[in-house]
Write an enzyme that holds these catalytic residues in place. Structure first.
Site, PDB file in Angstrom:
ATOM      1  N   TYR A  69       0.829  -1.218   0.000  1.00 42.46           N
ATOM      2  CA  TYR A  69       0.000   0.000   0.000  1.00 42.46           C
ATOM      3  C   TYR A  69       0.861   1.265   0.000  1.00 42.46           C
ATOM      4  O   TYR A  69       0.465   2.279  -0.568  1.00 42.46           O
ATOM      5  CB  TYR A  69      -0.992  -0.009   1.171  1.00 42.46           C
ATOM      6  CG  TYR A  69      -2.228  -0.817   0.835  1.00 42.46           C
ATOM      7  CD1 TYR A  69      -3.266  -0.253   0.100  1.00 42.46           C
ATOM      8  CD2 TYR A  69      -2.340  -2.151   1.193  1.00 42.46           C
ATOM      9  CE1 TYR A  69      -4.390  -0.992  -0.249  1.00 42.46           C
ATOM     10  CE2 TYR A  69      -3.459  -2.899   0.856  1.00 42.46           C
ATOM     11  CZ  TYR A  69      -4.472  -2.316   0.134  1.00 42.46           C
ATOM     12  OH  TYR A  69      -5.581  -3.056  -0.220  1.00 42.46           O
ATOM     13  N   ARG A  72       1.725   1.872  -3.520  1.00 45.07           N
ATOM     14  CA  ARG A  72       0.594   2.460  -4.244  1.00 45.07           C
ATOM     15  C   ARG A  72       0.363   3.916  -3.832  1.00 45.07           C
ATOM     16  O   ARG A  72      -0.006   4.753  -4.632  1.00 45.07           O
ATOM     17  CB  ARG A  72      -0.662   1.617  -4.003  1.00 45.07           C
ATOM     18  CG  ARG A  72      -0.588   0.296  -4.770  1.00 45.07           C
ATOM     19  CD  ARG A  72      -1.837  -0.514  -4.617  1.00 45.07           C
ATOM     20  NE  ARG A  72      -3.030   0.261  -4.803  1.00 45.07           N
ATOM     21  CZ  ARG A  72      -4.226  -0.050  -4.285  1.00 45.07           C
ATOM     22  NH1 ARG A  72      -4.362  -1.150  -3.566  1.00 45.07           N
ATOM     23  NH2 ARG A  72      -5.267   0.693  -4.499  1.00 45.07           N
ATOM     24  N   HIS A 121     -14.671   3.541  -0.731  1.00 46.77           N
ATOM     25  CA  HIS A 121     -13.694   2.516  -0.347  1.00 46.77           C
ATOM     26  C   HIS A 121     -12.474   3.108   0.363  1.00 46.77           C
ATOM     27  O   HIS A 121     -11.398   2.500   0.344  1.00 46.77           O
ATOM     28  CB  HIS A 121     -13.283   1.703  -1.585  1.00 46.77           C
ATOM     29  CG  HIS A 121     -14.414   0.883  -2.138  1.00 46.77           C
ATOM     30  ND1 HIS A 121     -14.441   0.396  -3.423  1.00 46.77           N
ATOM     31  CD2 HIS A 121     -15.577   0.465  -1.562  1.00 46.77           C
ATOM     32  CE1 HIS A 121     -15.577  -0.276  -3.619  1.00 46.77           C
ATOM     33  NE2 HIS A 121     -16.282  -0.249  -2.508  1.00 46.77           N
ATOM     34  N   CYS A 129      -5.069   3.574  13.054  1.00 42.65           N
ATOM     35  CA  CYS A 129      -4.616   2.474  13.910  1.00 42.65           C
ATOM     36  C   CYS A 129      -5.536   1.268  13.727  1.00 42.65           C
ATOM     37  O   CYS A 129      -6.765   1.413  13.728  1.00 42.65           O
ATOM     38  CB  CYS A 129      -4.619   2.928  15.363  1.00 42.65           C
ATOM     39  SG  CYS A 129      -4.191   1.605  16.498  1.00 42.65           S
ATOM     40  N   CYS A 160      -1.782   3.766  21.328  1.00 41.83           N
ATOM     41  CA  CYS A 160      -1.929   2.410  21.893  1.00 41.83           C
ATOM     42  C   CYS A 160      -0.887   1.421  21.376  1.00 41.83           C
ATOM     43  O   CYS A 160      -0.938   0.242  21.710  1.00 41.83           O
ATOM     44  CB  CYS A 160      -3.336   1.889  21.605  1.00 41.83           C
ATOM     45  SG  CYS A 160      -3.526   1.273  19.922  1.00 41.83           S
ATOM     46  N   GLY A 197     -15.607   4.318 -15.713  1.00 46.02           N
ATOM     47  CA  GLY A 197     -14.415   3.528 -15.416  1.00 46.02           C
ATOM     48  C   GLY A 197     -14.521   2.564 -14.259  1.00 46.02           C
ATOM     49  O   GLY A 197     -13.569   2.428 -13.490  1.00 46.02           O
ATOM     50  N   THR A 198     -15.652   1.891 -14.146  1.00 47.32           N
ATOM     51  CA  THR A 198     -15.720   0.816 -13.136  1.00 47.32           C
ATOM     52  C   THR A 198     -16.281  -0.445 -13.762  1.00 47.32           C
ATOM     53  O   THR A 198     -17.143  -0.376 -14.637  1.00 47.32           O
ATOM     54  CB  THR A 198     -16.549   1.212 -11.888  1.00 47.32           C
ATOM     55  OG1 THR A 198     -16.673   0.079 -11.018  1.00 47.32           O
ATOM     56  CG2 THR A 198     -17.934   1.715 -12.229  1.00 47.32           C
ATOM     57  N   SER A 199     -15.775  -1.596 -13.288  1.00 45.64           N
ATOM     58  CA  SER A 199     -16.290  -2.873 -13.793  1.00 45.64           C
ATOM     59  C   SER A 199     -17.653  -3.178 -13.179  1.00 45.64           C
ATOM     60  O   SER A 199     -18.354  -4.075 -13.646  1.00 45.64           O
ATOM     61  CB  SER A 199     -15.296  -3.999 -13.463  1.00 45.64           C
ATOM     62  OG  SER A 199     -15.048  -4.021 -12.068  1.00 45.64           O
ATOM     63  N   PRO A 224     -14.166   2.052 -21.824  1.00 48.37           N
ATOM     64  CA  PRO A 224     -13.723   1.519 -23.130  1.00 48.37           C
ATOM     65  C   PRO A 224     -14.197   0.086 -23.380  1.00 48.37           C
ATOM     66  O   PRO A 224     -14.232  -0.376 -24.520  1.00 48.37           O
ATOM     67  CB  PRO A 224     -12.194   1.596 -23.062  1.00 48.37           C
ATOM     68  CG  PRO A 224     -11.850   1.743 -21.622  1.00 48.37           C
ATOM     69  CD  PRO A 224     -13.042   2.330 -20.924  1.00 48.37           C
TER      70      PRO A 224
END
Ligand code: BJW
Ligand code: ZN
Length: 260
Positions: A69, A72, A121, A129, A160, A197-199, A224
């Site tokens: 991550y 990314r 998302h 944390c 913590c 642009g989302t499946s 596309p």
């Protein structure tokens, strides 16, 4: 790109009061951020979602997950909004109300100037944390050393000492309640719903366009490729975000000049 579809979509937008743009990874693809499921270039053609995008994966191997991550997040910090992101800011000047609902964890809509942006998302730049959920100030420094996705120990929580986790929504986790409720409200109230642009494979986000349709919205998809939800849309324009959205704004402005 089909000129007639662009013109009729522009007409719908011109007479709309409330518009929702629902974006997925394809929105940021032309900014150099890989999608998830595209066959050759998608993240999950090379990486295993089960090993990286679940709470169990983080518990099992936090260094693997945090390193991936961070790689990314560095990609996101280096990326710039593309003409598609900017066209949506132009669109907001043509309609009374425009809300962007994104599944993306990058901040390119915000950096282009869109507001409000609902993140279903989560956000890569808001880690927290894993134990007490308090926010971890990660900053936006790009390290001199290339960050290539290798294992990296997550930082520890100052309160913590729990491991800091990415601020994203993994499989099996609930979506942020407030943002999901606001997205549901926007779906119920909009005149035009525009998916880019989302499946459309991930739930509950994928239900939102259908909810909008049931409430009376006109549905447009820009992608596309075909998606599993093509049949539900009133119009599908085959094209990329960075090419199609600016063309749509041009059609909107041309139509306004003709009718004005
Ligand atoms: C271009 C382009 C260009 C290319 N221009 N376009 C049925 C009902 C409800 C839930 C489920 C269900 N069945 C299964 C579930 C569970 C699961 C799910 O949906 N699984 C499916 C895969 C089957 N859902 C969940 O687990 C969700 N949580 C949940 O349900 O909680 C229940 C619960 C309630 C109460 C308490 C506790 C739990 C959470 C889902 C979280 C998804 N997270 C991810 C990872 C985020 C972190 C990270 O970044 O790593 O989010 S998964 C991944 O997929 C990411 C994305 O946001 C999401 C959607 O992907 P997207 O954006 O569509 O990308 P792609 O790659 O799939 O598509 C790209 C598209 O772009 C393609 O169509 C291209 O053609 C196109 N494209 N270039 C325009 N230039
Ligand atoms: Zn903590």
């Amino acid at each position: 790109m089909q000129a007639n579809d662009l013109i009729s979509a522009a007409e719908r937008l011109r007479s709309a009061r409330r518009v929702v743009v629902f974006s997925g990874a394809g929105m940021s693809a032309e900014s150099g951020i890989p999608t998830f499921r595209d066959a050759l270039t998608g993240l999950w053609s090379r990486f295993d979602a089960e090993r990286l995008a679940t709470p169990e994966a983080f518990e099992r191997d936090p260094e693997l997950v945090w390193g991936w991550y961070e790689w990314r997040r560095m990609k996101m910090l280096r990326a710039q909004p593309n003409p598609g992101h900017r066209a949506l800011v132009d669109l907001s000047r043509h309609v009374a109300q425009l809300a962007v609902i994104t599944q993306n964890v990058d901040d390119l809509h915000e950096r282009a100037g869109s507001t409000p942006v609902l993140h279903l998302h989560g956000r890569l730049n808001e880690p927290r944390c894993s134990r007490c959920a308090c926010a971890y100030p990660i900053g936006d420094q790009i390290p001199d050393e290339p960050q290539d996705g290798r294992r990296l120990a997550p930082p520890r929580c100052a309160r913590c000492d729990g491991a800091i986790r990415p601020g994203v929504v993994w499989f099996g986790e609930a979506l942020p309640l407030d943002e999901f409720e606001r997205a549901q409200d926007a779906a119920m109230q909009c005149d035009v719903w525009m998916t880019v642009g989302t499946s459309g494979l991930v739930y509950p986000a994928a239900e939102l366009p259908l909810r909008a349709q049931r409430a009376g919205a006109w549905l447009l998809q820009i992608n596309p490729q075909m998606t599993g939800l093509d049949d539900h849309y009133d119009t599908c324009i085959a094209g990329t975000a960075a090419a199609t959205l600016p063309a749509l704004i041009t059609a909107l402005q041309d139509g306004a000049r003709i009718s004005g």
